[in-house]
Design a protein around this motif. Structure first.
Motif, PDB file in Angstrom:
ATOM      1  N   LEU A  82       0.831  -1.210   0.000  1.00  0.00           N
ATOM      2  CA  LEU A  82       0.000   0.000   0.000  1.00  0.00           C
ATOM      3  C   LEU A  82       0.864   1.258   0.000  1.00  0.00           C
ATOM      4  O   LEU A  82       0.584   2.231  -0.717  1.00  0.00           O
ATOM      5  CB  LEU A  82      -0.918  -0.001   1.226  1.00  0.00           C
ATOM      6  CG  LEU A  82      -2.113  -0.959   1.200  1.00  0.00           C
ATOM      7  CD1 LEU A  82      -2.876  -0.893   2.519  1.00  0.00           C
ATOM      8  CD2 LEU A  82      -3.049  -0.613   0.036  1.00  0.00           C
ATOM      9  N   LEU A  83       1.913   1.247   0.827  1.00  0.00           N
ATOM     10  CA  LEU A  83       2.802   2.409   0.873  1.00  0.00           C
ATOM     11  C   LEU A  83       3.479   2.640  -0.474  1.00  0.00           C
ATOM     12  O   LEU A  83       3.654   3.786  -0.917  1.00  0.00           O
ATOM     13  CB  LEU A  83       3.857   2.216   1.961  1.00  0.00           C
ATOM     14  CG  LEU A  83       3.337   2.268   3.406  1.00  0.00           C
ATOM     15  CD1 LEU A  83       4.454   1.918   4.379  1.00  0.00           C
ATOM     16  CD2 LEU A  83       2.789   3.665   3.713  1.00  0.00           C
ATOM     17  N   ALA A  84       3.847   1.552  -1.127  1.00  0.00           N
ATOM     18  CA  ALA A  84       4.464   1.686  -2.446  1.00  0.00           C
ATOM     19  C   ALA A  84       3.478   2.270  -3.443  1.00  0.00           C
ATOM     20  O   ALA A  84       3.839   3.115  -4.286  1.00  0.00           O
ATOM     21  CB  ALA A  84       4.960   0.317  -2.921  1.00  0.00           C
ATOM     22  N   ALA A  85       2.202   1.823  -3.339  1.00  0.00           N
ATOM     23  CA  ALA A  85       1.173   2.357  -4.242  1.00  0.00           C
ATOM     24  C   ALA A  85       0.931   3.837  -3.975  1.00  0.00           C
ATOM     25  O   ALA A  85       0.756   4.637  -4.899  1.00  0.00           O
ATOM     26  CB  ALA A  85      -0.127   1.567  -4.075  1.00  0.00           C
ATOM     27  N   VAL A  86       0.916   4.212  -2.668  1.00  0.00           N
ATOM     28  CA  VAL A  86       0.734   5.629  -2.313  1.00  0.00           C
ATOM     29  C   VAL A  86       1.878   6.468  -2.863  1.00  0.00           C
ATOM     30  O   VAL A  86       1.676   7.565  -3.406  1.00  0.00           O
ATOM     31  CB  VAL A  86       0.623   5.783  -0.777  1.00  0.00           C
ATOM     32  CG1 VAL A  86       0.694   7.252  -0.380  1.00  0.00           C
ATOM     33  CG2 VAL A  86      -0.676   5.176  -0.274  1.00  0.00           C
ATOM     34  N   GLN A  87       3.091   5.967  -2.718  1.00  0.00           N
ATOM     35  CA  GLN A  87       4.253   6.694  -3.231  1.00  0.00           C
ATOM     36  C   GLN A  87       4.187   6.846  -4.745  1.00  0.00           C
ATOM     37  O   GLN A  87       4.517   7.911  -5.296  1.00  0.00           O
ATOM     38  CB  GLN A  87       5.537   5.963  -2.837  1.00  0.00           C
ATOM     39  CG  GLN A  87       6.812   6.693  -3.228  1.00  0.00           C
ATOM     40  CD  GLN A  87       6.900   8.064  -2.588  1.00  0.00           C
ATOM     41  OE1 GLN A  87       6.575   8.234  -1.418  1.00  0.00           O
ATOM     42  NE2 GLN A  87       7.326   9.056  -3.373  1.00  0.00           N
ATOM     43  N   GLN A  88       3.729   5.802  -5.417  1.00  0.00           N
ATOM     44  CA  GLN A  88       3.598   5.867  -6.866  1.00  0.00           C
ATOM     45  C   GLN A  88       2.544   6.886  -7.272  1.00  0.00           C
ATOM     46  O   GLN A  88       2.739   7.675  -8.212  1.00  0.00           O
ATOM     47  CB  GLN A  88       3.228   4.481  -7.406  1.00  0.00           C
ATOM     48  CG  GLN A  88       3.181   4.407  -8.927  1.00  0.00           C
ATOM     49  CD  GLN A  88       2.878   3.004  -9.412  1.00  0.00           C
ATOM     50  OE1 GLN A  88       2.658   2.099  -8.613  1.00  0.00           O
ATOM     51  NE2 GLN A  88       2.863   2.816 -10.721  1.00  0.00           N
TER      52      GLN A  88
END
Length: 343
Positions: A82-88
């Motif tokens: 989820l954090l990776a998706a938010v960063q993206q």
């Protein structure tokens, strides 16, 4: 036995005998297939049972602390995704802002609004607008006649614009145009090359310069100089286009200025009372009848026509007398019957 108790029983059985079989519970203990499936689902959801191809039952029982570590690890992996998706997403939004904010800013910069307060500043804004004019100046002038000094200053601005080849079209309230100094001003403006018309009602005071600038009144500002006089200067082709449409509508319904020697003398429509089958209402009378039909008060009608309430009452009296009506309502009925409000 409830679902949790059956799950505990199943877990205990699996710990005691790694080679347990579902038939032990469904056959020996009398569980239904649904009851067994519910207990198995609960243990699987808690991470205490994991699929296994090395056991007869197809499941392996884990210790509670091992199950807990596995659940936490799975949650951490999910959270990391989820954090990776938010960063993206954040990076994508930053790119959108970088690429398209300048475009949006340029669009907003094309719509400018400036509020000018005080008589001197409003006059300066009008002067600036007149000097900027290149093709055409349009204006609507409702309300009562302006002071002679103001109209003379306006005439000088208009003459300079006309001298540069700027086309001027203007509509003034008929009642104001009948005032002697306004009559003289409008005739001189017409003689200078402007197109001048009159109307009995106008929606707002308006000045449009070419296709990108307009000046409209703003609510008075308390405590400001010049009696709180204020105006809004708009610089937007879209908004100015709307205001030009309002002007064109008023222009189409207005009358060409009468430049004859008796100009302005018939605005009151008043002749000696008496029955006259050939008498026809003036444009002002027709506007008055429409406003009467709309239920406007004498004060509101006076404001729209740019005259006093006393003049409104006189005009209404003329209408009722000409029509032989006993009341305003009856006068409206007679006017409709005669077709005076058809146009």
């Amino acid at each position: 036995m409830d679902a949790r108790a059956r799950a505990q029983d199943l877990y205990r059985t699996a710990l005691d005998d790694a080679g347990w079989r579902p038939e032990v519970l469904t056959g020996d203990r009398g569980w239904t297939g649904t009851e067994f499936a519910d207990a198995l689902h609960l243990l699987s959801r808690l991470g205490l049972f994991v699929p296994s191809s090395d056991t007869r039952s197809g499941w392996t029982a884990l210790a509670p602390d091992t199950a807990l570590r596995n659940l936490l690890l799975e949650e951490e992996q999910h959270t990391g995704a989820l954090l990776a998706a938010v960063q993206q997403t954040r990076s994508a939004l930053a790119q959108v802002v970088a690429d398209f904010q300048p475009v949006h800013a340029r669009e907003l910069s094309s719509v400018q609004m400036e509020v000018v307060t005080g008589a001197a500043n409003v006059s300066a804004a009008l002067e600036d607008a007149s000097q900027r004019a290149e093709g055409e100046v349009l204006s609507l002038h409702p309300g009562r006649a302006l002071p002679a000094g103001m109209v003379e200053a306006g005439l000088e601005r208009d003459r300079l614009a006309l001298g540069r080849g700027v086309r001027i079209r203007t509509v003034h309230l008929a009642s104001a145009a009948a005032v002697p100094h306004m009559t003289a001003y409008l005739r001189r403006l017409n003689a200078a090359g402007a197109q001048v018309r009159t109307a009995h009602t106008l929606p707002l005071r308006l000045i449009v310069v070419d296709h990108s600038l307009a000046i409209v009144p703003a609510p008075p500002v308390e405590g400001a100089e010049g009696g709180g006089l204020a105006a809004v200067v708009l610089r937007s082709e879209t908004l100015v286009g709307v205001l030009r449409g309002i002007f064109e509508h008023c222009w189409a319904g207005s009358a060409v200025l009468d430049t004859g020697p008796a100009a302005g003398g018939s605005g009151g429509g008043g002749t000696a009372a008496g029955a006259d089958s050939d008498w026809q209402p003036t444009g002002r009378h027709r506007e008055l009848l429409r406003m009467l039909a709309g239920g406007l008060t004498d004060e509101a009608m006076a404001r729209k026509l740019g005259v006093s309430e006393r003049t409104v009452r006189r005009l209404v009296s003329e209408l009722t007398e000409r029509l032989g009506a006993a009341s305003r309502f009856q006068a409206g009925v007679c006017a409709v019957r005669l077709g005076w409000l058809d146009d």
